[in-house]
Design an enzyme around this catalytic site. Structure first.
Site, PDB file in Angstrom:
ATOM      1  N   HIS A  97      10.606 -26.173 -57.105  1.00  0.00           N
ATOM      2  CA  HIS A  97       9.658 -25.068 -57.313  1.00  0.00           C
ATOM      3  C   HIS A  97       8.223 -25.605 -57.424  1.00  0.00           C
ATOM      4  O   HIS A  97       7.280 -25.011 -56.909  1.00  0.00           O
ATOM      5  CB  HIS A  97       9.983 -24.314 -58.603  1.00  0.00           C
ATOM      6  CG  HIS A  97      11.329 -23.656 -58.624  1.00  0.00           C
ATOM      7  ND1 HIS A  97      12.367 -24.111 -59.411  1.00  0.00           N
ATOM      8  CD2 HIS A  97      11.818 -22.578 -57.973  1.00  0.00           C
ATOM      9  CE1 HIS A  97      13.424 -23.328 -59.248  1.00  0.00           C
ATOM     10  NE2 HIS A  97      13.121 -22.398 -58.373  1.00  0.00           N
ATOM     11  N   ASN A 109      13.688 -21.089 -64.290  1.00  0.00           N
ATOM     12  CA  ASN A 109      14.455 -22.317 -64.496  1.00  0.00           C
ATOM     13  C   ASN A 109      13.907 -23.385 -63.537  1.00  0.00           C
ATOM     14  O   ASN A 109      14.631 -23.959 -62.727  1.00  0.00           O
ATOM     15  CB  ASN A 109      15.961 -22.089 -64.293  1.00  0.00           C
ATOM     16  CG  ASN A 109      16.764 -23.274 -64.805  1.00  0.00           C
ATOM     17  OD1 ASN A 109      17.589 -23.830 -64.104  1.00  0.00           O
ATOM     18  ND2 ASN A 109      16.510 -23.689 -66.020  1.00  0.00           N
TER      19      ASN A 109
HETATM   20  P1  AMP Z   1      14.813 -19.619 -56.719  1.00  0.00           P
HETATM   21  O1  AMP Z   1      14.144 -19.724 -58.049  1.00  0.00           O
HETATM   22  O2  AMP Z   1      16.080 -20.396 -56.607  1.00  0.00           O
HETATM   23  O3  AMP Z   1      14.901 -18.207 -56.197  1.00  0.00           O
HETATM   24  O4  AMP Z   1      13.842 -20.350 -55.692  1.00  0.00           O
HETATM   25  C1  AMP Z   1      12.477 -19.973 -55.613  1.00  0.00           C
HETATM   26  C2  AMP Z   1      11.854 -20.688 -54.455  1.00  0.00           C
HETATM   27  O5  AMP Z   1      11.973 -22.094 -54.640  1.00  0.00           O
HETATM   28  C3  AMP Z   1      12.528 -20.387 -53.108  1.00  0.00           C
HETATM   29  O6  AMP Z   1      11.520 -20.265 -52.110  1.00  0.00           O
HETATM   30  C4  AMP Z   1      13.379 -21.596 -52.889  1.00  0.00           C
HETATM   31  O7  AMP Z   1      13.630 -21.859 -51.520  1.00  0.00           O
HETATM   32  C5  AMP Z   1      12.511 -22.674 -53.481  1.00  0.00           C
HETATM   33  N1  AMP Z   1      13.326 -23.852 -53.816  1.00  0.00           N
HETATM   34  C6  AMP Z   1      14.429 -23.886 -54.594  1.00  0.00           C
HETATM   35  N2  AMP Z   1      14.946 -25.131 -54.637  1.00  0.00           N
HETATM   36  C7  AMP Z   1      14.153 -25.904 -53.844  1.00  0.00           C
HETATM   37  C8  AMP Z   1      14.163 -27.280 -53.458  1.00  0.00           C
HETATM   38  N3  AMP Z   1      15.090 -28.123 -53.896  1.00  0.00           N
HETATM   39  N4  AMP Z   1      13.187 -27.721 -52.626  1.00  0.00           N
HETATM   40  C9  AMP Z   1      12.229 -26.860 -52.163  1.00  0.00           C
HETATM   41  N5  AMP Z   1      12.168 -25.559 -52.498  1.00  0.00           N
HETATM   42  C10 AMP Z   1      13.110 -25.082 -53.319  1.00  0.00           C
END
Ligand code: AMP
Length: 282
Positions: free
Chosen positions: A37, A32
């Site tokens: 990301h 998503n």
């Molecule tokens: P997730 O898909 O939510 O598990 O996130 C995957 C990676 O994306 C993790 O390392 C999160 O910290 C990073 N991430 C999610 N949202 C953000 C954001 N707004 N800014 C920077 N990195 C993000």
């Protein structure tokens, strides 16, 4: 960009790159994908010849009653975004590929101390699930570096500790939080918010900014944090935690300078997290 579903295909693709002496950067996600990301992919792209993203909604890191079933799965859109961002490989395995013996029988990685409190307290077992799957991805991909967002500040600290404790030869790159124009940290969970909740959501970041200003000008943390909680509640949040910690997540002492404000709060059933680093005055 090639999408790989199975471990042998992943190993083959990466073995070729490694034999060519190419640097490999890993970007683990749950899909998503949004611009947060993609900032990780950009950071990876700058540092390595081969960028591999993973998409896996990891059941081991969801607690009972959390949003595992509802978590948005948007593989086709994600593939298009990754391709446009210059990602070379996507590993998107099924749950049975990752955990062939089931969740209960799975060997786990447990990182102590840095998992205490904050999200570790409100989501028991969550970080065990995160460190287990990230450790497994590190073994499967054997990257030179891996990029994680600072939005999940405690998670980043957990990964850094795991890498140090288990001597993974992997550089961990922390990437600054990407925000919407109104300050809300981008998150896959923002999609759960109603229009009314979405209008309130930026108050979380605004409150952290107000607190940072107070702290940097020398106001006492405990009174400020109490005010911050009250402000969040008045805006319609149900705060889970609002804490000031040293940048390494240890307690703030009289000698702490580099610190971080961390918050988690619910809007209805949606749990939002955010954080802001700051420098405390002498
Ligand atoms: P997730 O898909 O939510 O598990 O996130 C995957 C990676 O994306 C993790 O390392 C999160 O910290 C990073 N991430 C999610 N949202 C953000 C954001 N707004 N800014 C920077 N990195 C993000």
């Amino acid at each position: 960009m090639r999408t790989l579903r199975e471990i042998p295909a992943l190993r083959e693709a990466l073995g070729d790159a490694r034999r060519r002496g190419e640097r490999i950067a890993l970007v683990p996600t749950m899909g998503n994908l949004h611009d947060g990301h993609l900032a990780l992919v950009a950071a990876a792209r700058e540092r390595a010849e081969v960028v591999i993203a993973t998409i896996f909604v990891n059941p081991l890191q969801f607690g009972a009653g959390e949003d595992l079933e509802a978590y948005p799965r948007t593989l086709e859109e994600d593939q298009a975004r990754l391709e446009a961002a210059g990602c070379d490989l996507l590993f998107a395995p099924d749950t049975t590929t990752v955990y062939p013996r089931g969740l209960a029988a799975q060997t786990r990685i447990v990182v102590p101390e840095v998992t205490d409190g904050l999200c570790g307290a409100s989501r028991p077992g969550h970080f065990d699930g995160v460190s287990t799957v990230v450790g497994m991805l590190f073994n499967l991909v054997q990257p030179d570096l891996a990029c994680f967002g600072e939005k999940d500040y405690q998670q980043l600290a957990v990964i850094r500790r795991m890498v140090a404790d288990l001597h993974f030869p992997i550089e961990i790159v922390g990437v600054p939080i990407v925000r919407a124009e109104d300050g809300l940290a981008l998150s896959s969970r923002n999609g759960y918010l109603s229009p009314e909740q979405r209008a309130i959501a930026p108050r979380l970041y605004a409150t952290l900014c107000e607190l940072r200003e107070g702290l940097e000008s020398g106001s006492a943390p405990s009174a400020l944090l109490e005010q911050g909680r009250t402000r969040l509640e008045a805006a319609g949040f149900e705060p889970d935690y609002l804490e000031l910690r040293a940048a390494d997540l240890g307690p703030v002492t009289t000698v702490t300078r580099e610190a971080v404000l961390l918050a988690a709060a619910r809007l209805g059933t949606t749990r939002l997290i955010d954080n802001l680093t700051l420098t405390l005055p002498r």
